[in-house]
Design a protein around this motif. Structure first.
Motif, PDB file in Angstrom:
ATOM      1  N   THR A   7       6.713  23.316  14.715  1.00 34.98           N
ATOM      2  CA  THR A   7       7.774  24.069  13.833  1.00 34.98           C
ATOM      3  C   THR A   7       7.964  23.393  12.558  1.00 34.98           C
ATOM      4  O   THR A   7       8.393  21.926  12.490  1.00 34.98           O
ATOM      5  N   LEU A   8       7.897  24.114  11.517  1.00 39.33           N
ATOM      6  CA  LEU A   8       7.938  23.445  10.116  1.00 39.33           C
ATOM      7  C   LEU A   8       9.311  24.191   9.623  1.00 39.33           C
ATOM      8  O   LEU A   8       9.518  25.516   9.605  1.00 39.33           O
ATOM      9  N   ARG A   9      10.339  23.444   9.105  1.00 35.46           N
ATOM     10  CA  ARG A   9      11.616  24.000   8.269  1.00 35.46           C
ATOM     11  C   ARG A   9      10.791  24.526   7.078  1.00 35.46           C
ATOM     12  O   ARG A   9      10.199  23.730   6.245  1.00 35.46           O
ATOM     13  N   ALA A  10      11.511  25.762   6.498  1.00 39.09           N
ATOM     14  CA  ALA A  10      11.128  26.317   5.300  1.00 39.09           C
ATOM     15  C   ALA A  10      11.524  25.402   4.192  1.00 39.09           C
ATOM     16  O   ALA A  10      11.144  25.372   3.187  1.00 39.09           O
ATOM     17  N   THR A  11      12.652  24.560   4.305  1.00 41.38           N
ATOM     18  CA  THR A  11      13.199  23.865   3.264  1.00 41.38           C
ATOM     19  C   THR A  11      12.269  22.513   2.960  1.00 41.38           C
ATOM     20  O   THR A  11      12.184  22.219   1.848  1.00 41.38           O
ATOM     21  N   VAL A  12      11.665  22.142   3.811  1.00 41.16           N
ATOM     22  CA  VAL A  12      10.514  21.049   3.798  1.00 41.16           C
ATOM     23  C   VAL A  12       9.508  21.595   3.039  1.00 41.16           C
ATOM     24  O   VAL A  12       8.716  20.961   2.054  1.00 41.16           O
ATOM     25  N   LEU A  13       8.996  22.802   3.138  1.00 41.75           N
ATOM     26  CA  LEU A  13       8.097  23.606   2.581  1.00 41.75           C
ATOM     27  C   LEU A  13       8.155  23.586   1.002  1.00 41.75           C
ATOM     28  O   LEU A  13       7.449  23.488   0.327  1.00 41.75           O
ATOM     29  N   ARG A  14       9.357  24.018   0.901  1.00 43.11           N
ATOM     30  CA  ARG A  14       9.713  24.295  -0.527  1.00 43.11           C
ATOM     31  C   ARG A  14       9.789  22.885  -1.280  1.00 43.11           C
ATOM     32  O   ARG A  14       9.455  22.895  -2.493  1.00 43.11           O
ATOM     33  N   THR A  15      10.276  22.153  -0.561  1.00 43.10           N
ATOM     34  CA  THR A  15      10.197  20.706  -1.285  1.00 43.10           C
ATOM     35  C   THR A  15       8.834  19.882  -1.639  1.00 43.10           C
ATOM     36  O   THR A  15       8.650  19.737  -2.903  1.00 43.10           O
ATOM     37  N   LEU A  16       7.945  20.252  -0.704  1.00 44.45           N
ATOM     38  CA  LEU A  16       6.649  20.249  -1.018  1.00 44.45           C
ATOM     39  C   LEU A  16       5.920  20.744  -2.178  1.00 44.45           C
ATOM     40  O   LEU A  16       5.338  20.190  -3.095  1.00 44.45           O
ATOM     41  N   LEU A  17       6.328  22.053  -2.049  1.00 40.78           N
ATOM     42  CA  LEU A  17       5.594  22.866  -3.100  1.00 40.78           C
ATOM     43  C   LEU A  17       6.211  22.589  -4.507  1.00 40.78           C
ATOM     44  O   LEU A  17       5.589  22.912  -5.648  1.00 40.78           O
ATOM     45  N   LEU A  18       7.634  22.237  -4.418  1.00 40.04           N
ATOM     46  CA  LEU A  18       8.020  22.163  -5.994  1.00 40.04           C
ATOM     47  C   LEU A  18       8.103  20.700  -6.304  1.00 40.04           C
ATOM     48  O   LEU A  18       8.341  20.543  -7.620  1.00 40.04           O
ATOM     49  N   SER A  19       7.753  19.809  -5.626  1.00 38.77           N
ATOM     50  CA  SER A  19       8.045  18.267  -6.133  1.00 38.77           C
ATOM     51  C   SER A  19       7.178  17.172  -5.572  1.00 38.77           C
ATOM     52  O   SER A  19       6.928  16.179  -6.547  1.00 38.77           O
ATOM     53  N   VAL A  20       6.317  17.248  -4.640  1.00 36.18           N
ATOM     54  CA  VAL A  20       5.365  16.413  -4.462  1.00 36.18           C
ATOM     55  C   VAL A  20       4.128  16.471  -5.142  1.00 36.18           C
ATOM     56  O   VAL A  20       3.600  17.714  -4.999  1.00 36.18           O
ATOM     57  N   PRO A  21       3.690  15.406  -5.955  1.00 32.97           N
ATOM     58  CA  PRO A  21       2.411  15.581  -6.603  1.00 32.97           C
ATOM     59  C   PRO A  21       1.138  15.509  -5.890  1.00 32.97           C
ATOM     60  O   PRO A  21       1.104  15.018  -4.526  1.00 32.97           O
ATOM     61  N   ALA A  22      -0.182  15.921  -6.577  1.00 25.78           N
ATOM     62  CA  ALA A  22      -1.269  15.681  -5.691  1.00 25.78           C
ATOM     63  C   ALA A  22      -1.810  14.103  -5.862  1.00 25.78           C
ATOM     64  O   ALA A  22      -1.226  13.283  -6.625  1.00 25.78           O
ATOM     65  N   ALA A  23      -2.494  13.752  -4.976  1.00 28.82           N
ATOM     66  CA  ALA A  23      -2.981  12.467  -4.772  1.00 28.82           C
ATOM     67  C   ALA A  23      -4.052  12.348  -5.802  1.00 28.82           C
ATOM     68  O   ALA A  23      -4.537  13.063  -6.449  1.00 28.82           O
ATOM     69  N   ASP A  24      -4.146  10.969  -6.276  1.00 30.92           N
ATOM     70  CA  ASP A  24      -5.257  10.741  -7.402  1.00 30.92           C
ATOM     71  C   ASP A  24      -6.798  11.248  -6.858  1.00 30.92           C
ATOM     72  O   ASP A  24      -7.031  11.063  -5.936  1.00 30.92           O
ATOM     73  N   GLY A  25      -7.051  12.037  -8.088  1.00 27.35           N
ATOM     74  CA  GLY A  25      -8.688  12.584  -7.640  1.00 27.35           C
ATOM     75  C   GLY A  25      -8.556  13.822  -6.789  1.00 27.35           C
ATOM     76  O   GLY A  25      -9.594  14.374  -6.429  1.00 27.35           O
ATOM     77  N   ALA A  26      -7.595  14.146  -6.268  1.00 24.47           N
ATOM     78  CA  ALA A  26      -7.403  15.333  -5.460  1.00 24.47           C
ATOM     79  C   ALA A  26      -6.561  16.654  -6.109  1.00 24.47           C
ATOM     80  O   ALA A  26      -5.944  16.349  -7.079  1.00 24.47           O
TER      81      ALA A  26
END
Length: 490
Positions: A44-63
């Motif tokens: 189970t994944l919370r929709a709020t967690v997915l929203r935070t990922l999509l709007l604020s977490v950057p990509a890893a270097d070279g990815a």
């Protein structure tokens, strides 16, 4: 959001996101997303967690970051309206508790392939790649009106809407005013309710092979002013309800071969004011309901006579080629079913179609049927004259019939006057009598052989001579009228 607030399942997705990796929560390949309500916290994944990922977490270097989830249960509501999401979003075989809200959202790519959703709102959204809803099960409404998709929109194999006997106040699948840069792929799509495509612009083709649209007694497909860049392929399409594609623009094929269109007691197909390259109803089942093609322009019309329903509307329908080639006698009954009554333009179009392929007999047959149909619209006295023209020369399209009448009357007159010679008016000046030329003199109003003015009949033969004179004038007049009409058609 701190990572220590995440569940183990959410941490897996959080770690995979910056690298663009897919996270698969399935325990077996044959799982059904419809049963996702019973999946536990381990997937189970919370929709709020997915929203935070999509709007604020950057990509890893070279990815290149992306969200990829398979077989998860999403709790809460995924709400991204008015957001810019610069990564691909890919859900597969997931279960959503609530309908995602993506109104006016910009996304790189969006996929819910094989997922179970209560609905989806993505009106006015912009997707720079493909928008995929393939094989989804969506019980509520899908709102994509005004969205822009730079790739293809894929809803093939999806089932949208509840059972068809459940009333819907709004269209179940709303694609109106959409702009799709490539294809709309909807093969095997099932829509329980209305599919709306009004005003949509699709640069490629529309694929509706083996699709099923069900809205009995209502409009199943609303696609007024739909503009397609290439073709609409809808072979084996099944529609329960009205198909309304008024004003549609399809430069290639509108292929409804093997289709079944049914809307008993109402309009089954409204395709008026359309411009279509080729309209195919090849080997389609007989349409149940009215077909309206008024004011449409079609290059190739591929419809067998038995496919047309009991009621049609063809006024101002223009087509260049009519296939398959069938005798005119099989095509004419369809024109008699026109809801608007006698439509002269429909007969002229059918005549032109036969003339283009060199079938002069078919063209004459259609024109004769047109005159007979027109006769029924005239006053009684004009109908009498019409019956005379029809019997005499088939309105000019059967000129040999006049020769038959002339031969029969000539034989009757010759036999009658040969049995009793008419009395000469002047014995010393009368030429030698000929029953044949005397009868011919009576029948032909212009040509004279000197017999009619030299002899006079007595008794009933005098009445016969008057009848021959009148009949001759009638024949001459009808032949002249028929020849003039036939020449004017050419």
């Amino acid at each position: 959001m701190e990572t220590d607030e995440l569940t183990p399942a959410e941490r897996r997705v959080w770690r995979a996101f910056p690298h663009g990796d897919m996270v698969d929560f399935r325990s077996s390949p044959g799982e059904r997303p419809e049963e996702g309500a019973g999946w536990g916290p381990e997937r189970t994944l919370r929709a709020t967690v997915l929203r935070t990922l999509l709007l604020s977490v950057p990509a890893a270097d070279g990815a290149i970051a992306s969200l990829g989830v398979v077989g998860a249960r999403v709790s809460g509501q995924l709400e991204l309206k008015y957001s810019d999401v610069d990564v691909a979003v890919r859900f597969r075989d997931c279960y959503f508790e609530r309908a995602p809200k993506l109104y006016s959202t910009r996304l790189r790519l969006l996929s819910f392939r094989g997922s179970h959703l209560p609905g989806l709102t993505a009106a006015a959204a912009r997707v720079d790649g493909t928008l995929r809803l393939s094989d989804c099960r969506i019980h509520g409404m899908v709102k994509l009106g005004g969205a822009q998709v730079s790739g293809a929109l894929m809803v093939d194999g999806a089932t949208i809407g509840t059972e068809p006997d459940t009333p819907h106040r709004e269209p179940v699948l709303q694609l109106n005013q959409m702009e799709i840069a490539h294809d709309l792929r909807a093969d095997r799509l099932t829509v329980n309710g209305q599919l709306r495509l009004s005003g949509a612009s699709i640069s490629g083709s529309v694929f509706l092979h083996r699709a099923r649209l069900r809205a009995p007694g209502d409009t199943a497909l609303q696609a007024e002013r739909l503009a397609v860049g290439a073709d609409i392929h809808a072979m084996h399409l099944r529609v329960d309800g009205r198909v309304n594609i008024r004003g549609c623009r399809v430069p290639g094929q509108l292929n409804l071969s093997h289709a079944r269109l049914a809307n008993p007691g109402d309009v089954a197909l409204r395709a008026s004011s359309c411009t279509v390259g080729e309209l195919w109803l090849r080997e389609a089942e007989p349409v149940v309901g009215l077909v309206n093609l008024r004011r449409s322009v079609v290059e190739v019309l591929h419809v067998a006579p038995q496919t047309w329903p009991e009621a049609v509307q063809f006024d101002a329908l223009s087509y260049t080629t009519l296939v398959p080639h069938e005798p005119a006698e099989q095509r004419l009954p369809v024109l008699e079913r026109d809801r608007d009554g006698y439509v002269p333009f429909a007969y002229e179009q059918l005549t032109a179609a036969y003339r283009r392929i060199g079938d002069d007999h078919g063209a004459r047959t259609v024109q004769l049927a047109k005159q007979r149909r027109h006769r029924g619209t005239l006053p009684w006295y004009a109908r009498i004259w019409g019956h005379i023209q029809d019997a005499a020369v088939g309105y000019g399209f059967k000129p040999l019939r006049a020769a038959g009448w002339l031969t029969a009357l000539l034989a009757v007159g010759t036999a009658a006057f040969a049995s009793e010679r008419p009395r000469p008016l002047k014995d010393d000046e009368a030429p030698a009598f000929s029953a044949f030329f005397y009868t011919l003199d009576l029948l032909l109003p212009v040509v004279g052989f000197g017999q009619e003015g030299a002899f006079t009949s007595q008794g009933w033969r005098q009445g016969l001579s008057y009848a021959l004179i009148v009949t001759g004038w009638v024949l001459a007049t009808t032949v002249a009228a028929g020849v003039t009409r036939a020449l004017s058609r050419n």
